[in-house]
Design a protein around this motif. Structure first.
Motif, PDB file in Angstrom:
ATOM      1  N   ARG A 197      57.763  22.708 -13.162  1.00 36.61           N
ATOM      2  CA  ARG A 197      57.680  22.721 -14.621  1.00 36.61           C
ATOM      3  C   ARG A 197      58.942  22.084 -15.204  1.00 36.61           C
ATOM      4  O   ARG A 197      59.956  21.971 -14.526  1.00 36.61           O
ATOM      5  CB  ARG A 197      57.542  24.163 -15.119  1.00 36.61           C
ATOM      6  CG  ARG A 197      56.333  24.898 -14.546  1.00 36.61           C
ATOM      7  CD  ARG A 197      56.350  26.363 -14.923  1.00 36.61           C
ATOM      8  NE  ARG A 197      55.384  27.126 -14.155  1.00 36.61           N
ATOM      9  CZ  ARG A 197      55.319  28.452 -14.126  1.00 36.61           C
ATOM     10  NH1 ARG A 197      56.185  29.165 -14.848  1.00 36.61           N
ATOM     11  NH2 ARG A 197      54.407  29.067 -13.384  1.00 36.61           N
ATOM     12  N   PRO A 198      58.920  21.691 -16.464  1.00 37.80           N
ATOM     13  CA  PRO A 198      60.131  21.106 -17.071  1.00 37.80           C
ATOM     14  C   PRO A 198      61.287  22.105 -17.064  1.00 37.80           C
ATOM     15  O   PRO A 198      61.086  23.321 -17.117  1.00 37.80           O
ATOM     16  CB  PRO A 198      59.680  20.775 -18.495  1.00 37.80           C
ATOM     17  CG  PRO A 198      58.191  20.643 -18.403  1.00 37.80           C
ATOM     18  CD  PRO A 198      57.764  21.643 -17.371  1.00 37.80           C
ATOM     19  N   ILE A 199      62.486  21.579 -17.019  1.00 35.04           N
ATOM     20  CA  ILE A 199      63.671  22.420 -17.034  1.00 35.04           C
ATOM     21  C   ILE A 199      63.795  23.109 -18.392  1.00 35.04           C
ATOM     22  O   ILE A 199      63.477  22.531 -19.440  1.00 35.04           O
ATOM     23  CB  ILE A 199      64.937  21.588 -16.708  1.00 35.04           C
ATOM     24  CG1 ILE A 199      66.137  22.495 -16.448  1.00 35.04           C
ATOM     25  CG2 ILE A 199      65.218  20.558 -17.800  1.00 35.04           C
ATOM     26  CD1 ILE A 199      67.337  21.752 -15.874  1.00 35.04           C
ATOM     27  N   THR A 200      64.246  24.370 -18.378  1.00 32.97           N
ATOM     28  CA  THR A 200      64.430  25.115 -19.618  1.00 32.97           C
ATOM     29  C   THR A 200      65.822  24.858 -20.178  1.00 32.97           C
ATOM     30  O   THR A 200      66.697  24.328 -19.488  1.00 32.97           O
ATOM     31  CB  THR A 200      64.260  26.624 -19.380  1.00 32.97           C
ATOM     32  OG1 THR A 200      65.398  27.100 -18.621  1.00 32.97           O
ATOM     33  CG2 THR A 200      62.972  26.924 -18.621  1.00 32.97           C
ATOM     34  N   PRO A 201      66.068  25.243 -21.446  1.00 33.23           N
ATOM     35  CA  PRO A 201      67.418  25.087 -21.999  1.00 33.23           C
ATOM     36  C   PRO A 201      68.483  25.843 -21.205  1.00 33.23           C
ATOM     37  O   PRO A 201      69.665  25.505 -21.275  1.00 33.23           O
ATOM     38  CB  PRO A 201      67.277  25.648 -23.421  1.00 33.23           C
ATOM     39  CG  PRO A 201      65.826  25.457 -23.759  1.00 33.23           C
ATOM     40  CD  PRO A 201      65.095  25.675 -22.467  1.00 33.23           C
ATOM     41  N   GLN A 202      68.078  26.860 -20.449  1.00 35.31           N
ATOM     42  CA  GLN A 202      69.011  27.627 -19.631  1.00 35.31           C
ATOM     43  C   GLN A 202      69.240  26.984 -18.266  1.00 35.31           C
ATOM     44  O   GLN A 202      69.960  27.537 -17.419  1.00 35.31           O
ATOM     45  CB  GLN A 202      68.501  29.059 -19.440  1.00 35.31           C
ATOM     46  CG  GLN A 202      68.445  29.883 -20.719  1.00 35.31           C
ATOM     47  CD  GLN A 202      67.257  29.497 -21.587  1.00 35.31           C
ATOM     48  OE1 GLN A 202      66.184  29.118 -21.080  1.00 35.31           O
ATOM     49  NE2 GLN A 202      67.434  29.593 -22.898  1.00 35.31           N
ATOM     50  N   GLY A 203      68.620  25.824 -18.025  1.00 28.22           N
ATOM     51  CA  GLY A 203      68.787  25.149 -16.754  1.00 28.22           C
ATOM     52  C   GLY A 203      67.899  25.672 -15.640  1.00 28.22           C
ATOM     53  O   GLY A 203      68.148  25.397 -14.464  1.00 28.22           O
ATOM     54  N   LEU A 204      66.843  26.392 -15.990  1.00 23.64           N
ATOM     55  CA  LEU A 204      65.953  26.976 -14.991  1.00 23.64           C
ATOM     56  C   LEU A 204      64.751  26.078 -14.727  1.00 23.64           C
ATOM     57  O   LEU A 204      64.120  25.575 -15.670  1.00 23.64           O
ATOM     58  CB  LEU A 204      65.468  28.354 -15.444  1.00 23.64           C
ATOM     59  CG  LEU A 204      66.553  29.398 -15.732  1.00 23.64           C
ATOM     60  CD1 LEU A 204      65.917  30.703 -16.190  1.00 23.64           C
ATOM     61  CD2 LEU A 204      67.433  29.613 -14.510  1.00 23.64           C
ATOM     62  N   VAL A 205      64.449  25.885 -13.463  1.00 24.61           N
ATOM     63  CA  VAL A 205      63.281  25.108 -13.054  1.00 24.61           C
ATOM     64  C   VAL A 205      62.410  25.997 -12.165  1.00 24.61           C
ATOM     65  O   VAL A 205      62.853  26.454 -11.106  1.00 24.61           O
ATOM     66  CB  VAL A 205      63.676  23.830 -12.292  1.00 24.61           C
ATOM     67  CG1 VAL A 205      62.425  23.123 -11.760  1.00 24.61           C
ATOM     68  CG2 VAL A 205      64.475  22.895 -13.193  1.00 24.61           C
ATOM     69  N   THR A 206      61.195  26.230 -12.608  1.00 25.84           N
ATOM     70  CA  THR A 206      60.219  27.004 -11.831  1.00 25.84           C
ATOM     71  C   THR A 206      59.221  26.034 -11.221  1.00 25.84           C
ATOM     72  O   THR A 206      58.748  25.114 -11.888  1.00 25.84           O
ATOM     73  CB  THR A 206      59.503  28.024 -12.717  1.00 25.84           C
ATOM     74  OG1 THR A 206      60.483  28.956 -13.230  1.00 25.84           O
ATOM     75  CG2 THR A 206      58.451  28.800 -11.939  1.00 25.84           C
ATOM     76  N   PHE A 207      58.915  26.235  -9.956  1.00 28.45           N
ATOM     77  CA  PHE A 207      58.009  25.317  -9.275  1.00 28.45           C
ATOM     78  C   PHE A 207      57.142  26.069  -8.279  1.00 28.45           C
ATOM     79  O   PHE A 207      57.543  27.102  -7.723  1.00 28.45           O
ATOM     80  CB  PHE A 207      58.780  24.200  -8.567  1.00 28.45           C
ATOM     81  CG  PHE A 207      59.755  24.678  -7.521  1.00 28.45           C
ATOM     82  CD1 PHE A 207      59.426  24.689  -6.173  1.00 28.45           C
ATOM     83  CD2 PHE A 207      61.032  25.115  -7.901  1.00 28.45           C
ATOM     84  CE1 PHE A 207      60.328  25.135  -5.222  1.00 28.45           C
ATOM     85  CE2 PHE A 207      61.941  25.553  -6.946  1.00 28.45           C
ATOM     86  CZ  PHE A 207      61.583  25.561  -5.602  1.00 28.45           C
ATOM     87  N   THR A 208      55.958  25.535  -8.065  1.00 25.94           N
ATOM     88  CA  THR A 208      55.036  26.071  -7.071  1.00 25.94           C
ATOM     89  C   THR A 208      55.105  25.197  -5.828  1.00 25.94           C
ATOM     90  O   THR A 208      55.062  23.971  -5.922  1.00 25.94           O
ATOM     91  CB  THR A 208      53.598  26.091  -7.607  1.00 25.94           C
ATOM     92  OG1 THR A 208      53.558  26.895  -8.795  1.00 25.94           O
ATOM     93  CG2 THR A 208      52.628  26.649  -6.582  1.00 25.94           C
TER      94      THR A 208
END
Length: 244
Positions: A170-181
């Motif tokens: 998924r796109p990176i969040t403003p907090q720098g978090l990237v969630t992926f499957t």
């Protein structure tokens, strides 16, 4: 929170998708020079069991929260202290000349508080003159943009079966978090397992602020495993730090 690495099926595939690489050579050199070393998030123990096989005779401790990963480590050797837990459950007051966190495990620290706590615990585990070593993917290289189904990775299991691993980030969040499957399939395209993970990407300036908050200062920094200086295009931010 469920730890996907505590699934024996995930643990069994880990070394297939994470074979020995230049990063391991880098850390192995550090371990071999350290009389006592702690590997935080040791996984299947590849680094420390290789150090032992290469003649390391000192104190080696591998720390990991996943029993399934440690079961694999123990199946290779019991000549290392394999310990279940993390830096919140296990603390040391000295005892180690080197503390490592490899395999991008540092990016599993998802908040400033968790990161500073972990770095502080690593610092307090050091003997005088000790060293901390870890890496995080360089945020400016935007690796997550290549974590897509059209960039698969194929490996061969010990029994000869071919498996393919793909990511869908998924796109990176403003907090720098990237969630992926991550989805693993066999040669016939049948799904073997699927996991969801979240990693944190930090700017170098932010990382240095957190290091300072934990009482650490950068001793060396590299952008690749051959010790090339860090640039915006470097894939890694490899940090060697000492108590300030």
């Amino acid at each position: 929170m469920h730890n996907p690495y505590d699934d024996p099926a995930v643990a069994a595939l880990y070394d297939t998708f994470n074979p020995w690489a230049p990063c391991d050579d880098f850390y192995l050199d550090l371990v071999m020079d350290a009389p006592a070393a702690l590997d935080v998030g040791c996984g299947t123990g590849l680094l420390l069991r290789t150090a032992r096989a290469h003649g390391h005779t000192g104190h080696l401790v591998g720390l990991d929260p996943a029993d399934a990963m440690l079961d694999i480590a123990r199946s290779h050797t019991r000549d290392v202290h394999w310990t279940r837990g993390d830096l919140a459950t296990h603390t040391w007051n000295g005892g180690f000349d080197l503390v490592t966190m490899t395999g991008h495990a540092f990016q599993e620290l998802l908040t400033d508080t968790a990161t500073v706590q972990a770095l502080t615990a690593m610092r307090t585990a050091l003997n005088p003159g000790g060293l901390i070593a870890f890496e995080t993917r360089n945020i400016t290289a935007r690796a997550w943009e290549r974590w897509t189904p059209d960039h698969p990775w194929t490996g061969t299991l010990p029994d000869g079966r071919t498996v393919t691993d793909t990511h869908d980030a998924r796109p990176i969040t403003p907090q720098g978090l990237v969630t992926f499957t991550s989805t693993t399939t066999d040669a016939d395209g049948h799904e073997i397992l699927s996991t969801v993970s979240t990693l944190r990407f930090l700017t170098t300036d932010h990382l240095d602020t957190l290091l300072a908050a934990a009482g650490l200062t950068v001793a060396e920094r590299h952008g690749t495993w051959d010790r090339t200086p860090l640039t915006p295009a470097s894939p890694e931010v490899i940090t060697l730090a000492r108590p300030a």
